[in-house]
Every structure is written in C-alpha cells, then in structure tokens.
Design a protein around this motif. Structure first.
Motif, PDB file in Angstrom:
ATOM      1  N   ILE A 153       0.996  -1.085   0.007  1.00 51.07           N
ATOM      2  CA  ILE A 153      -0.216  -0.032   0.002  1.00 51.07           C
ATOM      3  C   ILE A 153       0.851   1.336  -0.087  1.00 51.07           C
ATOM      4  N   PHE A 154       1.944   1.058   0.715  1.00 49.25           N
ATOM      5  CA  PHE A 154       2.740   2.398   0.918  1.00 49.25           C
ATOM      6  C   PHE A 154       3.371   2.641  -0.519  1.00 49.25           C
ATOM      7  N   GLN A 155       3.881   1.800  -1.160  1.00 51.23           N
ATOM      8  CA  GLN A 155       4.347   1.990  -2.637  1.00 51.23           C
ATOM      9  C   GLN A 155       3.415   2.881  -3.440  1.00 51.23           C
ATOM     10  N   ILE A 156       2.069   2.170  -3.306  1.00 48.72           N
ATOM     11  CA  ILE A 156       1.108   2.491  -4.239  1.00 48.72           C
ATOM     12  C   ILE A 156       0.600   4.095  -3.864  1.00 48.72           C
ATOM     13  N   LEU A 157       0.864   4.215  -2.736  1.00 49.95           N
ATOM     14  CA  LEU A 157       0.406   5.471  -2.123  1.00 49.95           C
ATOM     15  C   LEU A 157       1.441   6.849  -2.811  1.00 49.95           C
ATOM     16  N   LYS A 158       2.841   6.277  -2.496  1.00 50.26           N
ATOM     17  CA  LYS A 158       3.831   7.236  -3.127  1.00 50.26           C
ATOM     18  C   LYS A 158       3.650   7.330  -4.571  1.00 50.26           C
ATOM     19  N   ILE A 159       3.498   6.427  -5.198  1.00 47.06           N
ATOM     20  CA  ILE A 159       3.433   6.595  -6.958  1.00 47.06           C
ATOM     21  C   ILE A 159       2.277   7.315  -6.905  1.00 47.06           C
ATOM     22  N   TRP A 160       0.919   7.291  -6.184  1.00 51.36           N
ATOM     23  CA  TRP A 160      -0.362   7.945  -6.516  1.00 51.36           C
ATOM     24  C   TRP A 160      -0.003   9.484  -6.389  1.00 51.36           C
ATOM     25  N   CYS A 161       0.796   9.630  -5.431  1.00 49.51           N
ATOM     26  CA  CYS A 161       1.080  11.192  -4.923  1.00 49.51           C
ATOM     27  C   CYS A 161       1.736  11.818  -6.262  1.00 49.51           C
ATOM     28  N   THR A 162       2.952  11.372  -6.806  1.00 50.73           N
ATOM     29  CA  THR A 162       3.502  11.421  -7.852  1.00 50.73           C
ATOM     30  C   THR A 162       2.928  11.709  -8.852  1.00 50.73           C
ATOM     31  N   LEU A 163       2.099  10.666  -9.239  1.00 52.72           N
ATOM     32  CA  LEU A 163       1.181  10.785 -10.623  1.00 52.72           C
ATOM     33  C   LEU A 163       0.022  11.994 -10.438  1.00 52.72           C
ATOM     34  N   ALA A 164      -0.465  12.350  -9.210  1.00 54.50           N
ATOM     35  CA  ALA A 164      -1.120  13.336  -8.920  1.00 54.50           C
ATOM     36  C   ALA A 164      -0.599  14.552  -9.165  1.00 54.50           C
ATOM     37  N   LEU A 165       0.576  14.678  -8.808  1.00 59.08           N
ATOM     38  CA  LEU A 165       1.256  15.886  -8.955  1.00 59.08           C
ATOM     39  C   LEU A 165       1.642  16.244 -10.430  1.00 59.08           C
ATOM     40  N   LEU A 166       2.224  14.834 -10.878  1.00 61.52           N
ATOM     41  CA  LEU A 166       2.373  14.893 -12.494  1.00 61.52           C
ATOM     42  C   LEU A 166       1.149  15.416 -13.422  1.00 61.52           C
ATOM     43  N   GLN A 167      -0.088  14.894 -12.921  1.00 61.31           N
ATOM     44  CA  GLN A 167      -1.404  15.279 -13.503  1.00 61.31           C
ATOM     45  C   GLN A 167      -1.757  16.424 -13.364  1.00 61.31           C
ATOM     46  N   TRP A 168      -1.255  17.079 -12.295  1.00 64.14           N
ATOM     47  CA  TRP A 168      -1.812  18.443 -11.950  1.00 64.14           C
ATOM     48  C   TRP A 168      -0.772  19.325 -12.971  1.00 64.14           C
ATOM     49  N   VAL A 169       0.326  19.090 -13.176  1.00 65.53           N
ATOM     50  CA  VAL A 169       1.217  19.759 -13.951  1.00 65.53           C
ATOM     51  C   VAL A 169       0.879  19.523 -15.283  1.00 65.53           C
ATOM     52  N   SER A 170       0.623  18.364 -15.735  1.00 66.38           N
ATOM     53  CA  SER A 170       0.307  17.886 -17.171  1.00 66.38           C
ATOM     54  C   SER A 170      -1.014  18.714 -17.567  1.00 66.38           C
ATOM     55  N   SER A 171      -1.916  18.641 -16.521  1.00 60.49           N
ATOM     56  CA  SER A 171      -3.267  19.210 -16.918  1.00 60.49           C
ATOM     57  C   SER A 171      -3.130  20.752 -17.295  1.00 60.49           C
ATOM     58  N   PHE A 172      -2.255  21.554 -16.529  1.00 63.96           N
ATOM     59  CA  PHE A 172      -1.932  22.782 -16.810  1.00 63.96           C
ATOM     60  C   PHE A 172      -1.575  22.895 -18.309  1.00 63.96           C
ATOM     61  N   HIS A 173      -0.605  22.170 -18.535  1.00 62.59           N
ATOM     62  CA  HIS A 173      -0.211  22.137 -19.917  1.00 62.59           C
ATOM     63  C   HIS A 173      -1.023  21.599 -20.914  1.00 62.59           C
ATOM     64  N   GLY A 174      -1.843  20.508 -20.498  1.00 60.16           N
ATOM     65  CA  GLY A 174      -2.850  20.179 -21.429  1.00 60.16           C
ATOM     66  C   GLY A 174      -3.873  21.139 -21.604  1.00 60.16           C
ATOM     67  N   SER A 175      -4.259  21.946 -20.575  1.00 56.57           N
ATOM     68  CA  SER A 175      -5.184  23.030 -21.085  1.00 56.57           C
ATOM     69  C   SER A 175      -4.729  23.818 -22.066  1.00 56.57           C
ATOM     70  N   LEU A 176      -3.470  24.166 -22.250  1.00 60.12           N
ATOM     71  CA  LEU A 176      -2.787  24.885 -23.441  1.00 60.12           C
ATOM     72  C   LEU A 176      -3.005  24.192 -24.383  1.00 60.12           C
ATOM     73  N   PHE A 177      -2.493  22.984 -24.501  1.00 64.21           N
ATOM     74  CA  PHE A 177      -2.675  21.723 -25.683  1.00 64.21           C
ATOM     75  C   PHE A 177      -3.332  20.686 -25.568  1.00 64.21           C
ATOM     76  N   PRO A 178      -4.706  20.702 -25.819  1.00 67.04           N
ATOM     77  CA  PRO A 178      -5.524  19.785 -25.484  1.00 67.04           C
ATOM     78  C   PRO A 178      -5.092  18.168 -25.905  1.00 67.04           C
ATOM     79  N   HIS A 179      -4.401  18.340 -26.994  1.00 69.55           N
ATOM     80  CA  HIS A 179      -3.965  16.996 -27.716  1.00 69.55           C
ATOM     81  C   HIS A 179      -2.973  16.117 -26.684  1.00 69.55           C
TER      82      HIS A 179
END
Lengths: 496, 665
Positions: free
Chosen positions: A85-111
């Motif tokens: 579970i711990f590993q999953i949690l860590k990766i989930w956090c990283t992924l959430a962070l990445l998604q937040w960053v990429s969603s900002f980028h993705g709002s500029l370029f939806p593709h």
C-alpha cells in the motif's frame, strides 16, 4: 471557385467507379474482376497463442519503462495489483502531481492528454485509423511496387515482378501511422511507429518472405513519439519526422542515424508533413491554429496562422509552387502560392473550392455529399486532385472521394470530374496516386472492407513533359484508347 | 607552428576572420555566463534578498572586471588553440598504443600544459568570485605558541588544483574523443539557429563532464593531495593550520558545499571552453560561395575550378567541395557557368577541372579500398607470384587534353577491379606471408609503405622501422592539420613506391631474418599486455579508411546533380563527353564499397553517437558514403533512363547499370 453542386451526381448504389476515360467516369455494376487485394479482417497476431503470464512488478516496470517511458512506468505501477500500500500511495502522489502539471500544460494544448493511439487516430491522414484494416499505404516512387501496413502491425510488400511477398515485422513496429519509400533507392522503406522510426532495407532480389529485424534501422529520439507523419526529401538524402508530442521536427540523416531537431516555439507539436516535389519546401502542420512552411535550403520557416481550426491535410503541385491545404472544421480548400520572385508576399490564402453539403436528386432518392475534408492527393502530373470527404455517420452521409480536374497554367483552375465510389458498404479510408503512371493518373484507394483498388484516369497530359530537376523525363505517350488497358490492370494476375 | 598553409589567401582572408569572429562572440557571451555562475555559486535559499544584492554588487566590483579581463584572455587563448589544432580529417588511432602515442606527442603535451595553466587561471577567478573561504591562498592565523603567522588556505589550493586537473583532463579527452575534429553538417542552418540548437547539449555535456572530472579529482586529491600542499607550504613559506582538519581526508572531502563549488566551477570552466569550440565549429564550417569564373585574371586563383584542385589547406578543399555540392543542387545560374565554354577557344575548362578533380577523388578512394581489401583478404597466405605483372597506377592518365574525357585507370580493366589484384597483387613473396592485417603492428615495412595513404594507424611501427619510413613519422604522430598531407585524398597511387624493388630473389639471409622475425612476433603475441596495446580497436581501421569521405560524398553529390541538371541545362553537351567515365568510376567504387562492407569485421550498422562534445560524425561517414553513392547512381539512371544504352561502357558495367535501371540494387 468550384463547388460540389457542379459535380455529376453520385452513382446509384451497387455501382462502382471503374476508371475515367473520354473525360467521364465509367462505372460498373459489380466488381468481381477488379478486386485486387483482400486483406484479412482478423487481427492477426501471435498474442492469442500464448497464455497469460504474470511477472513480478519490477520486471513489468522495467518493460514499461523501456516501452512507454516514465509515464508508462507510472501507469504500469498504478495498474498493478500489489499489496504494498505504501508504494502505491507514493506513486499515486507522484502521479497526482504530474497530472496536475500536465493538466495545466494540457489546457494549453488539449491533444497532449490523448493516449498515443488516440493521437495517431486524431492526426492520421487515414479516415478512422483505429479500426482500419489498411493503416498505411505507399507506392514506390519509381517502380510498380507498394507497401501496405496492416492492422496487425505487419507490413507487406507487393511487387508484380516478383513471386515473393515479403512481410516485415519488428518488435518496435507498432501502431504504424505512415510508410514511405525512399526516393532514388530501390530498397529503403521508412515506417512511422508508435515509439520510433524504422527504416527497412528490403533487398528487391531477395527471395526471403520474412526479412529479419536486422534489416531495419531504428531511429529514435527521446520525447519524439508517437511519430504520426514522415516525409523523404525528393532527392532521397533526408527524412523528416513529426510527432504531436514534440515541438521539434526531426531532420534525419538516415545513413548516419543522426538527427537535427528543428525547434520552434508555438503549436505544441507537429502533426503532418509534406515535402514539395521539387524539394524546396516542407509543409508542417501543428495541432493548434497554426502551420508552418519550411524552406529547405537554410531551414527557416514561415508561420501561417489559421482562423478556425488546425491544418488537416495538404498537398503540393508538381513544380512546388502551389500548396493546397484544408483546415479542420471548414469545408473549403485553400491555395497558397510560392514564388522565387522577391517582393511578392502573400498574406492570405485563397479559397479555391467549396465542398459544403450538396444534395443530389438521383433515382435512389436524395443523396447528400460534402462536409469536412480528411485528406488531399494531387497526382504527380498535376491534373487530378482527389479529396477524401469525412462524411457523417449520424446524418447518413458516407465518406466519399471527390475528384477534380486541375490545371496549373496559365491560371490555376479546378474543374469537377466526379465521385469515386466503391462497393455498397465500403468506405474509402486512404488514397494515393501512383507516382509514375504513364497513361494519365492512377488513384489507389484502400476501403474499409480491406480491399485495395486502383482507379485509372486515362487522359492526355495537357502540359509539356516536365523536365524538372527532380522529375524523371516522362516518355512520349502514344495516343492509346483506354480499352487497351481495361483488361490489363496492374496486379490482377498475381494476387488472388 | 605557422606552417605553409598560413600563407594561403583563404586562410588569411577567411578562416582567420571566421576564427576571430567566433572568439569575439565567445568573449561577448562571457558576462552572462559569469553572471549565471555567480548567481549559482552563491546560492542560498534562506536569504534570497541578501543573495541577489550580493551578486549584483559583486558583478559591478573591480575584482569582477579584472576577472572578466582574465577570462577574456583565457577565451582568446582557447580560441587560438582551437584554430591551431582543428582538423577536418579526424586522426583515428587504430590501437591503444597509437592512442598513447598521440597523447604523449610533444605538441599535445604543449596543449595540455597550456590548458592546465588556463584551468588554474579560471579557477582563480572562480575562487575570487565565490569569495568566502576560497578567496586567498594565505590567511593570518595564530600558531599554538601564540605567534601570528601566515597559514595556507587549503580550500583555495583545492580549487586551483581542480581547475588545473579539469583543464588537463579536457585536453586529454579532446584527443581521445577527437574534439579537434570539425565536421560539416548536411542540414544547413543559420549560425544563430545552429548555436541555439547546440546550447542544451553544451550545458548537458559540461555539467556531466564536470561531474566526472570532479569525482576523479577528489579521488586523486585524497591519495596525492599532500604533495602539492607541502610543496606550496615550502615554497611560499606558509604554515599548515593544525587546528583545522586537513582536506585530503575522507571527512574533509565529504564537504557537500566544497563538492558543489568544485562542480560548479568545473562546469563554468568547461562551459566557456565548449562554447568557444562550438562557435569555432559553427563559424568555420559556414558555407563559402566561391565564384565559378571570374572576369579578372588576378582573381582566377579564387575560382571554384582552381580552388577545388588545391591540396592544402584541407579546409579550403572541403569548403570548395561543399560549395560545389550546393551549387549543383540549388543554383541554376552558377550551374550554367559550370557548363559554359571558354570565350576564346570554346573549351569547357570549368567542367573539365571540376569533373577531373571529383573523378580523381573517387578513383583514389577506390584504390585505397582495393589495397585494403587485398591485405585483409590475403590474411597471411602467400600468393602465387606472376613475374612482370606490375601494378597499374593512375599516373599514366594524361589529363592535359581538355577534349579527352579523363580516363581513369579503372576504365582500362573492364572486368572486375578485383581480378587484377588477384593476378598480380602488390604483395611481394617476401612480405605476403607476414601480412596478417594491414594495421597490425607486425605488418611488414614494404606493405606499410605500399598502403601509406591508408595506414596512418599504428605510429609505433613507423618509428621503429627503417629511416626511410621514419621520414613520414612525425606526420603520423601529430594531431594537427599537418596530417592532412598524409591522409590527403590527393595522394595518388602513383606516389606509392613501386613494389618492384622489394621483389628481389629471396636470399638465405633474408629468409633467416624473416624466420627470426616471426619467432619474435610469436613470442610477443603471447604477452597479454603487448597484445592489449597493439591489438586493433574494432572498427577503427574501417573508420580510418573513410576518415576523409566527406569530400567523396560531396564529389558524388556534385557530380550526380550536375549530370542530372545537364539533361536539360547543358546546351553544348560538355557533360556527355565525361558521362562514361563518371558512370564507370561510380560503379567501380560501388563494387569496392560493397566488398568492403562484406568484410567480416566491418559492422553493418552505425553506432549510436552518445551525447559528447567530441564529434562522432566520422564514425558514420562510411555509411553515409554508401548511401550517397547509391543515390548518386540512381539519380543519373532515373534522369537518363533508356538513353544510357547509348553510352559506351564495358559489358560488366552495363550489366551492373541494368540492375540500377530495373531498381534491383
């Protein structure tokens, strides 16, 4: 301006376009003798022959890292059902962070939020790429042979002069978006794949039906995937490749396997490339409202902003002076002219054809044709222009190919020629003109049923034979009646 | 150091100015680089305002301006070294011992020394700008007995020595990675865009290289740090502060702040030097447009047909060939000048000179490949000697008559070029059994002399052989542009001494000597270290063979584009007279290249170049040549098509050409 209303009405259902002769399109009721290649609809592959096998998380992660990079690795780990579970949690956090960053980028370029398969489907020149049996098609620029990329990621090469049909398979050859033969070379075939570019060297004299993967050069650059479009220079020396994920367009020196990234700000990627036949310009369209035209001497570019949508497709006149392109969301064809003369600067493209919906009254009732354009193809003599119209599923408007007669001199002119239709239920997906058909133009169409048909257009070329730097001198064409050719279609005898 | 090439008008008027411009830009880029360095080196997240204000005040201080002047001087010297040491033909070491020879060459030693000193200067500037504990070499301290004294500041010393070490390793790596090699790019771009494109690579390379250098330096300082420390103390009469712990201990070196400062200083040093190098490469390889013909006779030596035949300097020849390749593709007006006839007389002098030079380049490469292939193929086996079969050289071709198309020696042997060498190869019976490989250090002297244009690989051998070969020695050793003479594509086979003098009756004494030699060879071959040093590096001999192939690639492109254009543009038919020899020399070269790639040790795929500052372009030249050659032949066959059946050529070549016409190659 030419519009669809001037076109002859579409054929009644059950009729198939056979050829053009004496300035009109001939049709036939059935097409049993013109069927050329029937590609199996089954998704071939050896995956079904193996049982599922579970590996450890580390092994899968390594494989995902190799195949999909960092995001692939993260996806693999999140999709895995491990107990840690711990590993999953860590990766989930990283992924959430990445998604937040990429969603900002993705709002500029939806593709950028699309998966790579969806991205290829979105930007491919093939209509409905994901379920299309023939995913890519390429005529050899000098001889009568062509390569066909199939749904199962294999590529077959058909050559009427040889009994063997080589099948090309490679570990990295997945989601083929485009194939193209190298000009001034007999053997080299470039393939745009999901993660890389492959350049196959298929010896034309070899009798092998399965060339080994050692015959393929793998060209890859970090961040440059999926590759959706490739273009060889007409002189055969350079290859350019484009990826919607990468703002840089790669210019490859294939023999040396090194590349020069041509980076420009804006656009968010490069989706479609087309090299002009005289080698002087390259069209590069981006996923946003912008396309560029590169000049290949010093590799500088002109920016052309669009108003409504991104540039979907484009094609060049044989002398490289005129560019026709279409914009997503619009139903017109634009033209741009390039001249060497200084001082003559064009600031806007001219509309040359209007392909908006038109209803024809036929004996089967009203048929509506028109709409958005998927791709354009101009024959190498510059006399026929084929336009693949997307159609609409919900309003019962099937995709159709409209063919124009074109003239480039003294003034540019488009005249209606007709619609190319296949068997009932078959939709055109992909089309290409034969690069050196002697008696006019030969349009090859790949249908949704998996058939590939050739539609010849017999005409006498109006212009003088073109002795350009890059065009091979065409032989004087004797005046022959089309009936002479009606029974000797190109590939009938060898492929059942 | 100023050799004869400095007197050439081109070097004086173009290359020197280009180098000066590149140095000027490198100096101009120094202030922003230094500002970035200051900001990064004084980095403190806790006091951002203090950090910024300190940086600003430092940038405007007198010491910063003095540092700028010093650094500018360093950049100028580095730029001068770049100009002095650059080469367009890489010097490829074929064995470990050859590499060692290059590293220990006096010229190289001088360069390493200069780099060391400049490293110290840059490190001193870094120490001053970082300030704090690094600022001075000595500082007042109080001894245990209470008397004030000057103590050695070890932090300052460590930084200075790190600069010297990074400078030294930079110069060594420059030799190993052929950093002085200047390659030409197939994609032409404006200088600014090229520079912008290479900037990320420069940053990445300098950062990683600095990391490795600092790691090595720390290890060395840990073991040997006491030597410079005590020496400095003795010469400057400084004392070691016993209250502080010394830095050549594990605890002393594991100071993260120190390591960071060492790394950032090394990165700064390498970055400025790499920028200078990149700018030099970009400026020097810029396309130069030579006039095809001039209306004034005093300018005729600057015209393309004249310049292209020059042997020295090599950069001039390369730029001329590049210009030829570009004009043949893109410039119809200049092409028409190539096809034009001279005004009184009506001779196609321009075309004759250009085509003759290109063809001689191609035939030279063919000869080189044949010789190499023969030595590799015989592989130590004796060949039957057919007496009186002398090797044909290309010296008998008369290129004086402008109307005679240049007949290459290869035209005279309609059969395969390789059959001749089997009948009467260049090897004498004496040497043949002892030629296991061309680049093996045990190759016999006669063979080495025969293959002189090829084998600049194992200098060790040349230095211990007879004085006759010793004469060529210094060139082989040098890393400089002098080696162009040796690897020059101009070196015609005619200059190779005839093997006839070696073909004497094998006397008893000679046989005895040969037996001895083989015994010695066998003895040495068993020693691991010797074999390690002398064994050929894989691929290196193949790379060395094609080291100057960029010239051949341009010659092929230029010829094929001109021939293609001649189909519609050549009004007087000047190209037609040369077409048979162009086709046959291309086909012969194609055969030779094909043979070369079928050799067992030649790899069939280019190695992926890693992201280093050393240019790896030369490693892939042979693949580029192979592709260009095929494309060039196809370009001619697709243009002329069936008209080629009227061109006179041998049956063998016609058969080969038919393959191309049917797209079966």
């Amino acid at each position: 301006m030419c519009s669809l209303a001037l076109f002859p009405p579409p054929l009644p259902s059950g009729h198939t376009t056979l050829c053009e002769s004496n300035n009109e399109l001939l049709s036939g009721a059935s097409s049993e003798d013109h069927r050329l290649i029937q590609v199996s609809q089954n998704k071939l592959g050896i995956n079904t022959a193996f049982l599922d096998h579970s590996e450890t998380l580390w092994m899968r992660s390594a494989a995902a890292w190799r195949d999909g990079g960092f995001t692939g690795l993260l996806n693999e780990i999140t999709n895995s059902h491990t107990e840690d579970i711990f590993q999953i949690l860590k990766i989930w956090c990283t992924l959430a962070l990445l998604q937040w960053v990429s969603s900002f980028h993705g709002s500029l370029f939806p593709h950028l939020t699309l998966s790579s398969e969806d991205m290829i489907a979105e930007f491919s020149q093939v209509l409905n790429w994901p379920d299309c049996v023939v995913r890519a098609f390429a005529w050899h620029p000098h001889t009568d042979k062509f390569a066909v990329a199939l749904l199962d990621d294999s590529i077959k090469i058909y050559n009427p002069k040889s009994a063997t049909t080589p099948t090309l398979k490679h570990r990295l050859q997945r989601s083929v978006a485009a194939v193209q033969w190298k000009p001034l070379c007999a053997s080299a075939l470039a393939v745009a794949c999901q993660n890389c570019l492959l350049v196959w060297h298929v010896d034309p004299c070899s009798l092998s039906t399965r060339p080994s993967s050692g015959c393929a050069q793998v060209l890859s650059h970090p961040g440059h995937s999926p590759v959706t479009s490739i273009a060889w220079s007409p002189s055969g020396s350079l290859l350019v490749s484009a990826s919607p994920m990468d703002t840089a367009m790669m210019v490859w020196d294939v023999a040396a396997e090194n590349c020069v990234p041509l980076q420009r700000v804006g656009g968010g990627g490069v989706t479609f490339l087309s090299w002009s036949p005289d080698g002087s310009h390259v069209l590069a369209s981006t996923p946003s409202l912008l396309f560029r035209v590169w000049e290949t001497r010093m590799w500088t570019c002109e920016r052309w902003p669009c108003v409504k949508g991104r540039c979907q497709s484009g094609c060049w006149s044989p002398d490289g002076s005129r560019l026709l392109f279409t914009v997503q969301g619009e139903t017109v064809i634009y033209a741009l002219t390039f001249t060497d003369a200084p001082g003559k600067v064009y600031t806007a493209a001219a509309v040359v054809a209007d392909l908006s919906e038109t209803t024809f009254n036929t004996q089967d009732g009203d048929i509506t044709v028109g709409g958005e354009i998927q791709s354009l193809a101009w024959d190498p003599k510059g006399e026929r222009l084929a336009v693949l119209l997307k159609g609409l599923v919900q309003s019962d408007r099937p995709p159709v190919i409209a063919v124009f007669k074109t003239r480039t001199s003294p003034i540019f002119e488009l005249l209606p020629c007709g619609f190319v239709q296949g068997e009932p239920g078959a939709e055109p997906r992909l089309m290409q003109f034969h690069p050196n058909f002697q008696h006019g133009a030969l349009l090859t169409v790949c249908w949704s049923t998996g058939r590939i048909t050739h539609v010849p257009f017999y005409f006498l070329s109006a212009g003088v034979p073109h002795f350009g730097l890059n065009g091979s001198p065409s032989l004087p064409r004797p005046q022959e009646r089309p009936s002479d050719f009606a029974n000797q279609s190109l590939f009938t005898e060898m492929i059942s | 150091m100023f050799s004869a090439q400095q007197s050439c008008w081109f070097v004086r008027k173009v290359i020197c100015w280009r180098a000066a411009a590149s140095i000027a830009w490198a100096v101009l880029l120094l202030p922003p680089t230094t500002a970035a360095f200051i900001i990064l080196s004084r980095f403190s997240i806790l006091h951002p305002f203090q950090w910024i204000s300190e940086c600003l005040s430092l940038l405007t201080s007198a010491s910063a301006i003095f540092s700028f002047i010093l650094l500018g001087g360093v950049i100028i010297i580095v730029g001068f070294l770049n100009l002095e040491y650059y080469t367009v033909i890489p010097n490829i070491a074929c064995s470990k011992i050859a590499l060692l020879g290059q590293l220990l060459h006096p010229r190289q030693f001088l360069s390493s020394l200069v780099h060391c000193i400049m490293g110290i200067i840059v490190a001193w500037c870094c120490a001053v700008t970082i300030g704090g504990r690094y600022e001075t070499l000595g500082y007042p301290c109080v001894e245990s007995d209470g008397s004030p004294e000057m103590c050695l500041n070890e932090y300052h010393l460590v930084l200075l020595l790190a600069g010297a070490f990074v400078g030294f390793s930079h110069s060594l790596l420059g030799v190993i990675h052929n950093m002085n090699y200047v390659s030409f790019h197939t994609v032409q771009r404006y200088k600014y865009l090229r520079f912008k494109g290479s900037l990320p690579l420069v940053v990445k390379c300098s950062a990683t290289q600095a990391l490795y250098s600092v790691r090595n330096y720390i290890v060395i300082y840990f073991f040997l740090g006491y030597i410079p420390k005590t020496w400095m103390c003795k010469t400057l009469n400084l004392h070691l502060n016993s209250s502080l712990h010394s830095l050549d201990t594990i605890a002393g070196l594991l100071d993260l702040c120190l390591i960071y400062h060492l790394w950032i200083s090394a990165t700064f040093l390498l970055f400025t030097w790499y920028i200078t190098l990149v700018l030099f490469r970009i400026f020097v390889t810029e396309v130069y447009s030579f006039p095809v013909q001039s209306s004034f006779t005093e300018d005729s030596h600057q015209c393309l047909p004249k310049v292209i035949t020059e042997k020295q300097p090599m950069i001039l020849k390369f730029l001329a060939l590049q210009d030829l390749a570009l004009l043949s593709q893109h410039a119809p007006l200049r092409r028409s000048e190539v096809f034009s006839l001279s005004q009184p007389g009506g001779h196609p002098h321009n075309w004759n000179a250009i085509s003759k030079e290109c063809l001689s380049l191609l035939s030279d490469l063919t000869q080189r490949l044949i010789v190499y292939h023969d030595t590799v193929a015989t592989n130590g086996r004796a060949k039957p000697l057919s007496t009186g079969s002398e090797r044909k050289t290309s010296s008998d071709t008369s290129g004086d008559d402008p109307f005679t198309p240049k007949s290459t020696p290869l035209m005279k042997t309609p059969a395969s070029v390789f059959t001749r060498s089997v009948v009467g190869g260049p090897q004498s019976p004496l040497t043949a059994p002892f030629t296991p490989d061309l680049d093996s250090p045990f190759a016999s002297p006669a063979l080495r002399r025969l293959t002189a244009p090829v084998g600049q690989c194992s200098p060790w051998h040349d230095t211990v052989q007879s004085p006759h070969i010793m004469r060529r020695g210094p060139k082989l050793w040098s890393t400089s542009t002098d080696s162009h003479v040796n690897g020059s594509p101009q070196l015609s086979p005619a200059s190779v001494p005839s093997p006839k003098q070696e073909v004497s009756k094998p006397s008893l004494l000679a046989q005895f000597l040969q037996n001895r030699k083989e015994q010695v060879k066998n003895f040495l071959a068993k020693r691991v270290l010797i074999m390690y040093l002398f064994n050929k590096l894989p691929e290196a001999s193949s790379q060395a063979l094609f080291a100057d192939s960029q010239a051949h690639i341009w010659a092929l492109e230029g010829l094929s584009y001109l021939v293609q254009a001649s189909f519609s543009e050549d009004r007087f038919g000047v190209v037609q007279t040369t077409l048979p020899s162009i086709l046959s020399s291309m086909l012969v070269l194609q055969e030779a290249v094909d043979r070369h790639f079928k050799l067992p040790h030649a790899s069939s795929k280019p190695v992926r170049s890693s992201g280093t500052m050393g240019d790896c372009h030369y490693k892939t030249l042979r693949f580029a040549l192979r592709a260009t050659l095929k494309t060039a032949i196809y370009r001619i066959t697709t243009t002329f098509g069936d008209h080629l059946s009227t061109v006179q050529m041998s049956a063998e070549h016609r058969k080969r050409l038919q393959q191309f016409l049917e797209y079966k190659e």
